[in-house]
Motif scaffolding. Structure first.
Motif, mmCIF file in Angstrom:
data_model
loop_
_atom_site.group_PDB
_atom_site.id
_atom_site.type_symbol
_atom_site.label_atom_id
_atom_site.label_comp_id
_atom_site.label_asym_id
_atom_site.label_seq_id
_atom_site.Cartn_x
_atom_site.Cartn_y
_atom_site.Cartn_z
ATOM 1 N N GLU A 1 0.831 -1.207 0.000
ATOM 2 C CA GLU A 1 0.000 0.000 0.000
ATOM 3 C C GLU A 1 0.868 1.262 0.000
ATOM 4 O O GLU A 1 0.560 2.244 -0.681
ATOM 5 C CB GLU A 1 -0.929 0.010 1.219
ATOM 6 N N ASP A 2 1.984 1.227 0.773
ATOM 7 C CA ASP A 2 2.864 2.394 0.828
ATOM 8 C C ASP A 2 3.596 2.600 -0.499
ATOM 9 O O ASP A 2 3.841 3.741 -0.922
ATOM 10 C CB ASP A 2 3.876 2.237 1.960
ATOM 11 N N ILE A 3 3.985 1.500 -1.142
ATOM 12 C CA ILE A 3 4.640 1.605 -2.453
ATOM 13 C C ILE A 3 3.709 2.280 -3.454
ATOM 14 O O ILE A 3 4.096 3.219 -4.162
ATOM 15 C CB ILE A 3 5.059 0.211 -2.971
ATOM 16 N N LEU A 4 2.455 1.809 -3.505
ATOM 17 C CA LEU A 4 1.499 2.371 -4.457
ATOM 18 C C LEU A 4 1.200 3.831 -4.140
ATOM 19 O O LEU A 4 1.091 4.667 -5.045
ATOM 20 C CB LEU A 4 0.209 1.548 -4.438
ATOM 21 N N ALA B 1 -4.230 -0.229 -15.737
ATOM 22 C CA ALA B 1 -3.974 -0.383 -14.304
ATOM 23 C C ALA B 1 -2.765 -1.275 -14.104
ATOM 24 O O ALA B 1 -2.668 -2.354 -14.691
ATOM 25 C CB ALA B 1 -5.186 -0.976 -13.605
ATOM 26 N N SER B 2 -1.823 -0.821 -13.273
ATOM 27 C CA SER B 2 -0.599 -1.575 -13.016
ATOM 28 C C SER B 2 -0.202 -1.409 -11.557
ATOM 29 O O SER B 2 -0.432 -0.350 -10.958
ATOM 30 C CB SER B 2 0.533 -1.083 -13.929
ATOM 31 N N SER B 3 0.406 -2.455 -10.995
ATOM 32 C CA SER B 3 0.920 -2.348 -9.628
ATOM 33 C C SER B 3 2.343 -1.795 -9.628
ATOM 34 O O SER B 3 2.879 -1.470 -8.573
ATOM 35 C CB SER B 3 0.886 -3.718 -8.934
ATOM 36 N N ASP B 4 2.943 -1.694 -10.818
ATOM 37 C CA ASP B 4 4.295 -1.145 -10.937
ATOM 38 C C ASP B 4 4.415 -0.316 -12.221
ATOM 39 O O ASP B 4 4.921 -0.793 -13.240
ATOM 40 C CB ASP B 4 5.343 -2.266 -10.921
ATOM 41 N N PRO B 5 3.948 0.927 -12.182
ATOM 42 C CA PRO B 5 4.031 1.782 -13.371
ATOM 43 C C PRO B 5 5.452 2.166 -13.747
ATOM 44 O O PRO B 5 5.651 2.820 -14.767
ATOM 45 C CB PRO B 5 3.222 3.031 -12.963
ATOM 46 N N THR B 6 6.448 1.775 -12.932
ATOM 47 C CA THR B 6 7.847 2.064 -13.279
ATOM 48 C C THR B 6 8.475 0.938 -14.102
ATOM 49 O O THR B 6 9.658 1.017 -14.445
ATOM 50 C CB THR B 6 8.695 2.276 -12.004
ATOM 51 N N LYS C 1 -1.794 -5.416 -6.847
ATOM 52 C CA LYS C 1 -1.546 -6.574 -7.700
ATOM 53 C C LYS C 1 -2.654 -7.606 -7.576
ATOM 54 O O LYS C 1 -3.142 -8.144 -8.567
ATOM 55 C CB LYS C 1 -0.198 -7.198 -7.349
ATOM 56 N N VAL C 2 -3.072 -7.893 -6.325
ATOM 57 C CA VAL C 2 -4.104 -8.916 -6.120
ATOM 58 C C VAL C 2 -5.418 -8.492 -6.765
ATOM 59 O O VAL C 2 -6.156 -9.327 -7.315
ATOM 60 C CB VAL C 2 -4.287 -9.209 -4.612
ATOM 61 N N ASP C 3 -5.728 -7.188 -6.736
ATOM 62 C CA ASP C 3 -6.966 -6.705 -7.360
ATOM 63 C C ASP C 3 -6.889 -6.824 -8.881
ATOM 64 O O ASP C 3 -7.893 -7.129 -9.542
ATOM 65 C CB ASP C 3 -7.224 -5.246 -6.968
#
Length: 573
Positions: free
Chosen positions: A52-55, A105-110, A133-135
């Motif tokens: 959550e903090d990363i996002l 939608a991405s969990s890692d846009p980098t 990621k799980v979503d």
């Protein structure tokens, strides 16, 4: 925002945002090289930074929007812009296409290499948004599921040539599949892929039932979502026989018997969740119809706040289940949440000092500290026989899944009269009608009045979708229906329809209740053979909130609509 405008690395972003130290980054990079994983996964695995903090940091530092994938619906045209294999490879989901840009939608846009590949695959510019990621993985299962089913239908027609062939002639197709092919080949069979996809799609869309039914020259698939059936797709009727046969094989039913109804059970793994499916087949004019009831143990919430009981009804509920002995009945039609209410009561009563034994068909939720027995009629373990054996187990509280016959009802009454608290369900339209139903089961009125301490009737109503909810002034007929004076303006709510709610205007359900504690006055009326109407009139005088009153409160408070009130309650209560 095009993807090439921001090329910051994840570690730099997290350090700049104060979520990560340089020492942690150096250690994580060393682990990343040895593990071959993404940096974000390493940071979460090592408990350096929660996901959550990363996002949150990525969103703030790069100025990216976030998206709640549980509150959107992606259309088929958008899904086609990114192949499922690419979506799964990079854990991304196409969300929206506008102004020549595809929102992903991405969990890692980098992960810029991934975004470049996605741009090449889609042929359009990519704009990123942030999601867990799980979503994303759940959304991929949910949205791409129907596409997989359509592909399986196409493969079936190509491989077999069957299209409008009679459904009952197709058993041999699936029988051949199970006659000697290896498991790896079996999983690629179109019929098996089709059925697996349908089941998984239903679970991911929170459906309670799957209906697979031949209709004239087509096979129709429908899901019951929020209590209402929705058509998902239609396939060539030639698939009917193989699909039904596949279901029967999975449920250990007689594949050759097509003239009589059959019942069975399937245990199915969806992701990491074990799902129970209750299967029922019935012969119709056009072939066999199959209904699969989905029982997801992980989705059961056993808190009173989740039931929807409030105010005086909550006090009545607590008083009923706190009784040292007697029968508490929960009534309502199939699928109205009766079992959930019983489980919630058991959860509140479950203490080390109490010996609680249940008799269920099926066991829908596993309780720690509760002795649960699965009814097995084929082996001779019926509700009546199981209830007799339970009484020799020194119980304090007994839960009987359903009172289906005179024998079960008589034993339950006897149990209540000998110092046991008995919780059970019965199928009636309202609380007072449960008394007349017991009389119909040949239970003497004086035994009913002596043993039953309270009756809870309930229904489930659909809630207005929060995304498309809109106010409107009540019409004159609405005032009369709600029992309100037109002297004061009344604003009601309804859903306008959006992708989040599949254009229905509703999302989710809540319960309405009618709780009737049995007082001395009720007992006198029962002993005199009073009708359900007489019992209801007396109960209302004593302050009982009827199902309609409960629904009216939800309409006025903006939780549900006039249409739902009319659908689930009697207007003339």
């Amino acid at each position: 925002m095009a993807i090439r405008q921001e090329r910051k690395r994840l570690g730099e972003i997290l350090i700049a945002g104060g979520a990560l130290t340089e020492e942690q980054l150096i250690e994580a990079l060393k682990l990343q090289k040895s593990l071959g994983s993404r940096l974000g996964e390493v940071l979460v695995r090592q408990n350096f930074v929660p996901e959550e903090d990363i996002l949150r940091t990525i969103q703030k530092q790069l100025g990216l929007p976030s998206v709640d994938l549980n509150r959107i619906v992606v259309t088929e045209n958008i899904l086609k812009m990114i192949p499922e294999a690419v979506a799964r490879k990079y854990t991304v989901l196409p969300v929206e296409f506008s102004n020549g840009q595809l929102l992903v939608a991405s969990s890692d846009p980098t992960d810029y290499y991934a975004l470049d590949d996605i741009r090449l695959a889609s042929g359009v510019m990519i704009k990123s948004c942030v999601a867990k990621k799980v979503d994303i993985l759940r959304a991929i299962d949910r949205f791409y599921g129907r596409s997989e089913a359509v592909k399986a239908v196409s493969d079936f027609v190509k491989q077999t040539g069957y299209d409008q062939v009679a459904a009952t002639s197709q058993v041999s197709v699936l029988a051949t599949v199970h006659s000697g092919v290896e498991a790896a080949d079996e999983e690629t069979t179109p019929i098996i892929k089709f059925l697996n996809t349908i089941i998984e799609n239903a679970v991911n869309n929170f459906a309670s039932d799957i209906h697979i039914e031949p209709v004239d020259d087509e096979l129709r698939v429908r899901f019951r979502i929020d209590g209402v059936l929705r058509e998902i797709m239609r396939t060539p009727v030639g698939m009917a026989g193989p699909v039904v046969s596949r279901v029967k094989i999975m449920a250990d039913m007689n594949i050759a018997e097509r003239r009589l109804p059959q019942d069975g059970r399937i245990t199915y793994l969806v992701g990491k969740k074990m799902i129970d499916l209750r299967v029922s087949t019935a012969p119709t004019m056009y072939g066999e119809k199959v209904v699969l009831r989905i029982l997801d143990k992980s989705s059961v919430i056993l808190e009173k706040s989740a039931l929807g009981i409030h105010g005086d009804d909550l006090e009545s509920f607590d008083e009923l289940i706190a009784k040292p002995y007697g029968i508490v009945l929960v009534t309502g039609p199939t699928g109205s949440g009766k079992t959930t209410t019983l489980y919630t009561a058991l959860n509140q009563l479950n203490t080390p000092e109490k010996n609680i034994i249940t008799l269920e068909d099926p066991v829908e939720y596993n309780f720690k500290g509760v002795n649960q027995i699965q009814v097995n009629p084929k082996a001779g373990l019926t509700f009546a026989r199981g209830l007799r054996s339970i009484l020799r187990q020194d119980p304090d509280i007994i839960m009987v899944g359903e009172m289906r016959d005179n024998e079960t009802a008589e034993i339950a009454v006897r149990s209540a009269l000998t110092g046991h608290l008995v919780l059970s369900t019965i199928h009636t339209n309202d609380a007072p009608s449960a008394v007349t139903r017991l009389v119909d089961m040949d239970i003497e009125p004086f035994l009913i009045s002596a043993s039953v301490v309270g009756i809870i009737s309930q229904r489930l109503v659909r809630k207005i979708c929060p995304n498309c909810s809109q106010e409107y002034p009540a019409e004159p007929k609405d005032y009369a229906l709600l029992g309100r004076s037109q002297d004061e303006p009344l604003l009601l709510k309804r859903g306008g329809g959006c992708t989040y709610c599949h254009e229905s205007g509703y999302k989710g359900r809540t319960a309405i209740f009618e709780i009737m504690p049995i007082s001395r006055g009720h007992r006198n009326l029962i002993d005199k053979g009073a009708t359900a109407d007489e019992l209801r009139a007396y109960a209302v005088e004593q302050g009982m909130t009827t199902l309609k009153m409960s629904a009216v409160d939800l309409v006025i408070s903006g939780v549900t609509t006039i249409e739902e009130l009319l659908r689930v309650t009697y207007v003339n209560e």
